[in-house]
Design a protein around this motif. Structure first.
Motif, mmCIF file in Angstrom:
data_model
loop_
_atom_site.group_PDB
_atom_site.id
_atom_site.type_symbol
_atom_site.label_atom_id
_atom_site.label_comp_id
_atom_site.label_asym_id
_atom_site.label_seq_id
_atom_site.Cartn_x
_atom_site.Cartn_y
_atom_site.Cartn_z
ATOM 1 N N THR A 188 -2.076 -9.377 9.111
ATOM 2 C CA THR A 188 -0.930 -10.265 8.877
ATOM 3 C C THR A 188 -0.636 -10.459 7.392
ATOM 4 N N THR A 189 -1.314 -9.718 6.522
ATOM 5 C CA THR A 189 -1.131 -9.899 5.076
ATOM 6 C C THR A 189 -0.321 -8.788 4.426
ATOM 7 N N LEU A 190 -0.408 -7.562 4.948
ATOM 8 C CA LEU A 190 0.315 -6.437 4.352
ATOM 9 C C LEU A 190 1.811 -6.610 4.580
ATOM 10 N N ARG A 191 2.583 -6.498 3.505
ATOM 11 C CA ARG A 191 4.030 -6.670 3.590
ATOM 12 C C ARG A 191 4.792 -5.342 3.548
ATOM 13 N N LYS A 192 4.227 -4.341 2.897
ATOM 14 C CA LYS A 192 4.950 -3.075 2.752
ATOM 15 C C LYS A 192 3.964 -1.920 2.772
ATOM 16 N N LEU A 193 4.261 -0.915 3.599
ATOM 17 C CA LEU A 193 3.459 0.304 3.673
ATOM 18 C C LEU A 193 4.379 1.487 3.418
ATOM 19 N N TYR A 194 4.068 2.250 2.388
ATOM 20 C CA TYR A 194 4.812 3.470 2.066
ATOM 21 C C TYR A 194 3.975 4.654 2.548
ATOM 22 N N ILE A 195 4.538 5.439 3.479
ATOM 23 C CA ILE A 195 3.757 6.520 4.070
ATOM 24 C C ILE A 195 4.606 7.772 4.283
ATOM 25 N N SER A 196 5.705 7.887 3.543
ATOM 26 C CA SER A 196 6.585 9.048 3.690
ATOM 27 C C SER A 196 5.937 10.288 3.075
ATOM 28 N N ARG A 251 5.619 2.896 15.076
ATOM 29 C CA ARG A 251 6.733 2.127 15.641
ATOM 30 C C ARG A 251 6.226 1.066 16.610
ATOM 31 N N ARG A 252 5.274 1.431 17.456
ATOM 32 C CA ARG A 252 4.738 0.488 18.428
ATOM 33 C C ARG A 252 3.912 -0.612 17.757
ATOM 34 N N ALA A 253 3.338 -0.288 16.608
ATOM 35 C CA ALA A 253 2.610 -1.339 15.878
ATOM 36 C C ALA A 253 3.566 -2.416 15.406
ATOM 37 N N LEU A 254 4.777 -2.010 15.006
ATOM 38 C CA LEU A 254 5.769 -2.977 14.545
ATOM 39 C C LEU A 254 6.515 -3.630 15.699
ATOM 40 N N LEU A 259 0.860 -1.185 0.000
ATOM 41 C CA LEU A 259 0.000 0.000 0.000
ATOM 42 C C LEU A 259 0.893 1.231 0.000
ATOM 43 N N ASP A 260 0.689 2.102 -0.983
ATOM 44 C CA ASP A 260 1.492 3.322 -1.117
ATOM 45 C C ASP A 260 0.576 4.534 -0.913
ATOM 46 N N LEU A 261 0.825 5.265 0.185
ATOM 47 C CA LEU A 261 0.045 6.464 0.509
ATOM 48 C C LEU A 261 0.953 7.677 0.660
ATOM 49 N N GLN A 262 2.045 7.715 -0.057
ATOM 50 C CA GLN A 262 3.011 8.800 0.076
ATOM 51 C C GLN A 262 2.425 10.129 -0.409
ATOM 52 N N ASN A 263 2.844 11.192 0.315
ATOM 53 C CA ASN A 263 2.540 12.573 -0.098
ATOM 54 C C ASN A 263 1.030 12.789 -0.293
ATOM 55 N N ASN A 264 0.250 12.484 0.746
ATOM 56 C CA ASN A 264 -1.202 12.655 0.664
ATOM 57 C C ASN A 264 -1.772 13.543 1.760
ATOM 58 N N GLY A 265 -0.905 14.202 2.544
ATOM 59 C CA GLY A 265 -1.404 15.086 3.590
ATOM 60 C C GLY A 265 -1.947 14.365 4.798
ATOM 61 N N ASP A 288 7.876 2.153 5.230
ATOM 62 C CA ASP A 288 8.778 3.175 4.707
ATOM 63 C C ASP A 288 8.139 4.532 5.010
ATOM 64 N N ALA A 289 8.621 5.150 6.106
ATOM 65 C CA ALA A 289 8.084 6.445 6.517
ATOM 66 C C ALA A 289 9.091 7.567 6.310
ATOM 67 N N GLY A 290 10.176 7.260 5.613
ATOM 68 C CA GLY A 290 11.162 8.294 5.348
ATOM 69 C C GLY A 290 12.015 8.635 6.554
ATOM 70 N N ASN A 291 12.008 7.772 7.604
ATOM 71 C CA ASN A 291 12.811 8.018 8.801
ATOM 72 C C ASN A 291 13.299 6.688 9.337
ATOM 73 N N GLU A 292 13.586 6.630 10.655
ATOM 74 C CA GLU A 292 14.145 5.398 11.204
ATOM 75 C C GLU A 292 13.183 4.220 11.112
ATOM 76 N N LEU A 293 11.901 4.458 10.918
ATOM 77 C CA LEU A 293 10.956 3.355 10.778
ATOM 78 C C LEU A 293 11.229 2.546 9.519
ATOM 79 N N SER A 294 11.934 3.153 8.584
ATOM 80 C CA SER A 294 12.221 2.459 7.331
ATOM 81 C C SER A 294 13.321 1.422 7.507
ATOM 82 N N MET A 295 14.002 1.450 8.653
ATOM 83 C CA MET A 295 15.133 0.552 8.848
ATOM 84 C C MET A 295 14.854 -0.414 9.989
#
Length: 559
Positions: A422-430, A443-446, A399-405, A465-472
């Motif tokens: 348990t099905t979502l593998r990647k979330l883009y939210i930067s 972070r607490r969800a992960l 799911l990619d929700l980048q740059n949506n305010g 992928d939140a564009g910060n330390e959550l991405s690592m």
């Protein structure tokens, strides 16, 4: 006969006695010389006939007894032989039945193997026949086109300027006609014109890219009509080329900035029917007569379609959203939809809400960056519906929700949904304004490090992928192993390791029963092995074991 047996003499004497009827003898016979009476006297001194009979009867009884004993022995042996015969018969019957079952089983297995081989042979034969047929059709197409030449004239810029077109129009007609000629000639030769990243999204594979910039009047479009007709005719005849490609080829056709009138739109739609492109891409204000209904028709006509890419096609209205979502929902094989930068108002929310409205959404990837999902002044919080959708464990893997305010409250709702997903593998939210509260919720969800139990209950299947330390810090997923279990082990062991550095693990165990000590030690070993597999660097397992052992005194452990 002087040599007669005693038995015969006894029988002769017995006969005489019976004939005479008495024991008297003729005493007047002097020929005996007085000897007969002496002989008579001798006979009277031996056993009498009665004693002889008794002795014989005794011997006969003894003989009979011995015969009865022998008969009993024979009968016993006969019974034994009968028992052995019965046992042998049972063994023979059992062996015969077992042998029969084995033979039947072997026959059945042989029949199954034969049927399997026949099916495989038939399948290979059918596949070979189909491949030969497809290759023949492809070669027939090449033979038909071997003497073909591009018939439509390609005018120079000067010739077009002389015909009354301004410089921009002349340049556009010249460049577009050359592009269409190049693509058409490649199709007629049985080749895909392009094989690089046609959509710009990393989708590599053979395909067609028609990138045409600029918006012009109807005269300019009409001037290009002969070239579009040639391209449509070549595309319609190009299907055999798809049939000889490997099955995993990601064939693509991309329309970039194309503007077609009603006639040309219909030509392209007809040419695309049953042409098995797996990716359709419409980019940069692409215009077809009929707007989104024309694009929906192209989607509907291609049952092989797997990905739809719509990039910066502006001015979509509610009718377009309804039409496009209906085509997506009802398509049998479409699993990847990317809609980028198509909305600058609240209509982006309606697009996402319409996509999520069905309970049977088949999408595995959904990308909707730059669509102002929560634009200023909106009264629709689409993230509430999105969170409810994610919490049901749909098929969606990316799911990619980048740059949506999106703001912090939106991130909190998404994070709460991830706890049960348990099905979502990647979330883009930067590139969203989720702030500290959103970052912390994600972070607490992960990995909620409040306790070992909260870590274990976190989401171990998704990376963000939140564009910060959550991405690592969390590893990508390998389909060949259970990454969720490994991620879970890694997070637990990292918490144990960080606490071990300050010797604070025992402070978090509470009043744990000593009976659980083997389980704790086993868990430490398991998690350390998982981290060694990953190649992660943490404290040694023995250090954690030593710290844990200190919690319980030796007397309690060895009691």
């Amino acid at each position: 006969d002087n040599k007669s047996s005693p038995t015969k003499k006894r029988k002769a004497n017995d006969g005489r006695a019976t004939t005479d009827g008495a024991h008297d003898v003729n005493t007047g016979n002097t020929n005996d010389g007085g000897c007969f009476s002496g002989q008579r006297g001798d006979a009277s001194s031996g056993p009498s006939p009665t004693e002889n009979n008794t002795s014989q009867l005794d011997r006969m009884e003894q003989i009979m007894m011995r015969m009865e004993e022998k008969l009993a022995t024979v009968e016993s042996r006969c019974e034994q032989l009968e028992a052995k015969c019965s046992s042998l018969e049972n063994m023979l019957e059992s062996t015969s039945q077992s042998t029969k079952e084995q033979i039947d089983s072997l026959h059945l297995q042989l029949d199954q193997n034969c049927n399997s081989l026949e099916n495989r042979l038939e399948s290979i034969s059918q596949s070979t026949k189909e491949h030969i047929d497809k290759t023949l059709k492809y070669n027939e197409m090449l033979i038909r086109n071997q003497n073909w030449e591009y018939p439509a004239p390609v005018y120079t810029v000067n010739e077009l300027a002389d015909a009354g077109f301004n410089d921009a129009e002349a340049e556009h007609i010249y460049q577009t006609s050359q592009l269409l000629q190049t693509n058409t000639e490649a199709l007629r030769r049985g080749n895909f014109p392009q094989s690089n990243d046609i959509t710009g999204n990393g989708d590599r594979g053979p395909g067609i890219s028609l990138g045409i910039d600029g918006i012009f009047d109807d005269d300019t479009v009409d001037e290009l009509s002969p070239h579009w007709r040639e391209f449509a005719a070549a595309l319609k005849d190009f299907k055999p080329a798809f049939d000889v490609l490997p099955g995993d080829s990601k064939t693509c056709i991309a329309f970039k900035g194309v503007h077609l009138n009603q006639e040309l739109t219909q030509l392209v739609k007809d040419a695309l029917v049953n042409i098995p492109f797996k990716i359709l891409s419409f980019q940069h204000s692409c215009y077809f007569h009929g707007d989104m209904s024309a694009i929906a028709a192209m989607i509907d006509s291609n049952k092989y379609l797997q990905k739809l890419d719509i990039y910066r096609i502006l001015e979509m209205d509610r009718d377009d959203i309804t039409t496009l979502c209906s085509a997506i929902h009802h398509h049998p094989s479409l699993v990847d939809v990317s809609i980028t930068g198509c909305f600058s108002s609240r209509l982006g929310n309606e697009m996402l809400r319409s996509l999520l409205r069905t309970d049977e959404l088949k999408l595995e990837k959904l990308s909707m960056p730059e669509n102002a999902l929560l634009g200023i002044g909106t009264d629709i919080n689409v993230c509430t519906q999105l969170a409810d959708f994610l919490s049901t464990n749909p098929r969606l893997k990316e799911l990619d929700l980048q740059n949506n305010g999106l703001d912090g409250s939106d991130a909190v709702m998404i994070a709460n949904a991830l706890r049960s997903n348990t099905t979502l593998r990647k979330l883009y939210i930067s590139a969203n304004d989720v702030r500290a509260v959103g970052d912390e919720a994600l972070r607490r969800a992960l990995c909620d490090e409040t306790s070992l139990n909260s870590v274990a209950d976190s989401n171990h299947s998704c990376s963000i992928d939140a564009g910060n330390e959550l991405s690592m810090g969390y590893h990508s997923h390998d389909e060949n192993m259970n990454d969720g279990e490994i991620n879970r082990a890694e997070k637990i062991y990292r918490l144990l390791s960080s606490r071990n550095e300050t010797s604070s693990n025992v402070q978090h165990f509470g009043n744990i029963d000593v009976k659980l000590l083997p389980n704790v030690l086993e868990a430490v070993q398991k998690y350390s092995i998982s981290l060694n597999y990953r190649g992660s660097h943490t404290v040694e397992a023995s250090s954690i074991v030593y710290e844990v052992m200190r919690k319980w005194d030796k007397a309690r452990i060895f009691r």
